[in-house]
Design an enzyme around this catalytic site. Sequence first.
Site, short mmCIF file in Angstrom:
data_model
loop_
_atom_site.label_atom_id
_atom_site.label_comp_id
_atom_site.label_asym_id
_atom_site.label_seq_id
_atom_site.Cartn_x
_atom_site.Cartn_y
_atom_site.Cartn_z
N SER A 22 30.90 42.30 26.40
CA SER A 22 31.61 41.37 27.28
C SER A 22 32.87 40.82 26.63
O SER A 22 33.52 39.92 27.18
CB SER A 22 30.69 40.20 27.66
OG SER A 22 30.31 39.46 26.51
N ASN A 109 22.10 31.69 24.15
CA ASN A 109 21.93 31.23 25.53
C ASN A 109 22.55 29.87 25.77
O ASN A 109 23.26 29.65 26.75
CB ASN A 109 20.43 31.20 25.88
CG ASN A 109 19.82 32.58 25.94
OD1 ASN A 109 20.51 33.58 25.76
ND2 ASN A 109 18.51 32.64 26.19
N THR A 154 46.92 24.16 70.08
CA THR A 154 45.50 24.47 70.06
C THR A 154 45.36 25.87 70.66
O THR A 154 46.12 26.22 71.58
CB THR A 154 44.66 23.47 70.87
OG1 THR A 154 45.06 23.53 72.25
CG2 THR A 154 44.84 22.04 70.35
N HIS A 155 44.45 26.66 70.13
CA HIS A 155 44.28 28.05 70.56
C HIS A 155 45.58 28.85 70.37
O HIS A 155 45.80 29.86 71.04
CB HIS A 155 43.83 28.14 72.02
CG HIS A 155 42.66 27.29 72.34
ND1 HIS A 155 41.35 27.66 72.07
CD2 HIS A 155 42.57 26.04 72.89
CE1 HIS A 155 40.53 26.71 72.46
NE2 HIS A 155 41.24 25.71 72.95
N LYS A 282 65.67 43.17 57.37
CA LYS A 282 64.37 42.53 57.21
C LYS A 282 64.35 41.50 56.08
O LYS A 282 64.92 41.69 55.03
CB LYS A 282 63.29 43.57 56.92
CG LYS A 282 62.94 44.48 58.07
CD LYS A 282 62.24 43.75 59.20
CE LYS A 282 60.87 43.25 58.80
NZ LYS A 282 59.96 44.31 58.39
N ASN A 284 61.05 39.51 54.56
CA ASN A 284 59.60 39.45 54.72
C ASN A 284 58.98 38.29 53.95
O ASN A 284 59.35 38.05 52.79
CB ASN A 284 58.97 40.76 54.23
CG ASN A 284 59.48 41.97 55.00
OD1 ASN A 284 59.74 41.87 56.19
ND2 ASN A 284 59.63 43.09 54.32
N GLU A 289 52.13 36.06 52.63
CA GLU A 289 51.15 37.09 52.97
C GLU A 289 50.18 37.33 51.82
O GLU A 289 48.98 37.53 52.02
CB GLU A 289 51.86 38.38 53.36
CG GLU A 289 52.60 38.27 54.69
CD GLU A 289 53.45 39.48 55.01
OE1 GLU A 289 53.95 39.55 56.14
OE2 GLU A 289 53.63 40.35 54.12
N TYR A 316 16.81 32.60 31.10
CA TYR A 316 18.03 33.40 31.04
C TYR A 316 17.75 34.87 31.32
O TYR A 316 16.74 35.42 30.91
CB TYR A 316 18.70 33.26 29.66
CG TYR A 316 19.98 34.06 29.53
CD1 TYR A 316 21.17 33.58 30.02
CD2 TYR A 316 19.96 35.33 28.94
CE1 TYR A 316 22.35 34.31 29.91
CE2 TYR A 316 21.12 36.09 28.83
CZ TYR A 316 22.31 35.57 29.32
OH TYR A 316 23.46 36.31 29.22
N GLN A 321 25.60 37.38 32.38
CA GLN A 321 26.84 37.78 31.70
C GLN A 321 27.94 38.05 32.72
O GLN A 321 29.12 37.92 32.42
CB GLN A 321 26.59 39.03 30.85
CG GLN A 321 27.82 39.51 30.09
CD GLN A 321 27.47 40.58 29.07
OE1 GLN A 321 26.85 40.30 28.06
NE2 GLN A 321 27.86 41.82 29.35
N LYS A 324 31.17 35.36 34.32
CA LYS A 324 32.49 34.99 33.81
C LYS A 324 33.65 35.69 34.51
O LYS A 324 34.66 35.07 34.85
CB LYS A 324 32.55 35.25 32.30
CG LYS A 324 31.57 34.42 31.52
CD LYS A 324 31.47 34.90 30.08
CE LYS A 324 30.20 34.40 29.44
NZ LYS A 324 28.97 34.96 30.07
#
Length: 459
Positions: A22, A109, A154-155, A282, A284, A289, A316, A321, A324
């Site tokens: 790890s 641990n 709304t909507h 363009k 963008n 996004e 444990y 592991q 993370k």
Amino acid sequence: MKLWSGMLTGDLDKFAEEFNSSIKIDQRLIFDDINGSIAHVKMLKKTEILKADEADQIVNGLKSIYQKIMDGTLKVDLTSEDIHTFVEGALIEEIGEVGKKMHTARSRNDQVTTDLKLNLRDESIEISGLLKKYINSLCEKAKENTATIMPGYTHLQAAQPVTFAHHLMAYAMMGLRDLERLEDAKRRINESPLGACALAGTTYPIDREFTASELGFESVMQNSMDAVSDRDYILELQSVLSIIAIHLSRLSEELIIWSSQPYHFVKIDDKFSTGSSIMPQKKNPDMAELIRSKSARLIGNMNQSFVMMKGLPLAYSKDMQEDKEAIFSSIDTIKMTLEVMTGQISSLTANKEKMLKACKDGYLNATDVADYLVNKGVNFRDAHHISARLVKYGIDNDKSLDEIDLSVYKSESDLFEADIYQEIDIIKCVNERTSLGGPAKDEVIRQINFVLEKIEEKS
């Protein structure tokens, strides 16, 4: 030699060794690991589990490793199993055999979850700072636009007129709750698991309160199995970060819509836009996004963390592991996302004329026509139908409500007088909405001050 290799013979299969490693993920915990070990060894000295001179050698050796990592004269060995193995190996190389005593009365641990909590506590503080800057950017932009009238939806259908400031402050309020959630999660992160050992504590006369104090923890976890085997603090933080990301994604969606040609309500600064490789005209909204898209990464990381934990028996398991990579990914993503969104909001320009025109064209003062009649004694349901017929007339004849002749109004109700045009003035409609939380200028200024004061309290 592996820390765990006492009764095992032979080498680990090379693919299994890589699979088990790890270090590439947890190397970012190196300073937390060193600080946690220093506190642990100081405790061993205080309780006389280690001799004073041995403890001092170990602490000085750890401080030396810390400095060497800082100045670049010592590099993390990525062939080590994990960062804990690397630090212990570096310590033994630095001070000799006495370094092997550092791990007395401790397991990996409790060591690993201590390191992770120290790291997440610091990251939470940094994210809080970035969140405050983002909220401040919303407040500052709102200050500039308390008189900028725009449609509320709304909507995704034009509904009633509000101000751009009022709309931005909705996101500021969300951000304020995000900040409160983050601070609340940090409170549970800030509980010390150190001294829980593998799962059953230790026979050594350790002092867990001492190490907790040394490391700045507010309290000590009260059950040793719980301390090493739960990751609810990660699940909670993942949830909080995902909620922040969802709020940022919703705002990004609106920036994308507002900056499109049919709307053209806002101009996103060129610093946060890109062009097309084939279409010269363009511009963008790529940053917005990407923020919208990156929220999916945080939600996915959160889901991975929840699913990882859902079937694990105490205590444990090696599954943990995997805690993370997901949380580190979420942290790195939300920090960058907040930075970009803050800059985007600060440099945003509102097209005030286009917003106001959209209010008139969208008949957003229709409710105020109904309210006019209600104030003259008509029940709201009948007033609503009368207003709807007037809107239909306006649509059929390509006229806004303030362009419809008074005779048409009177054909619907004799209660209409010439003052109807004053009552349905869009700006007046907004500033008459003075109820708590509404879009009236003075009320929005109060909201801005409310948020800024709350942030100041948390500084």
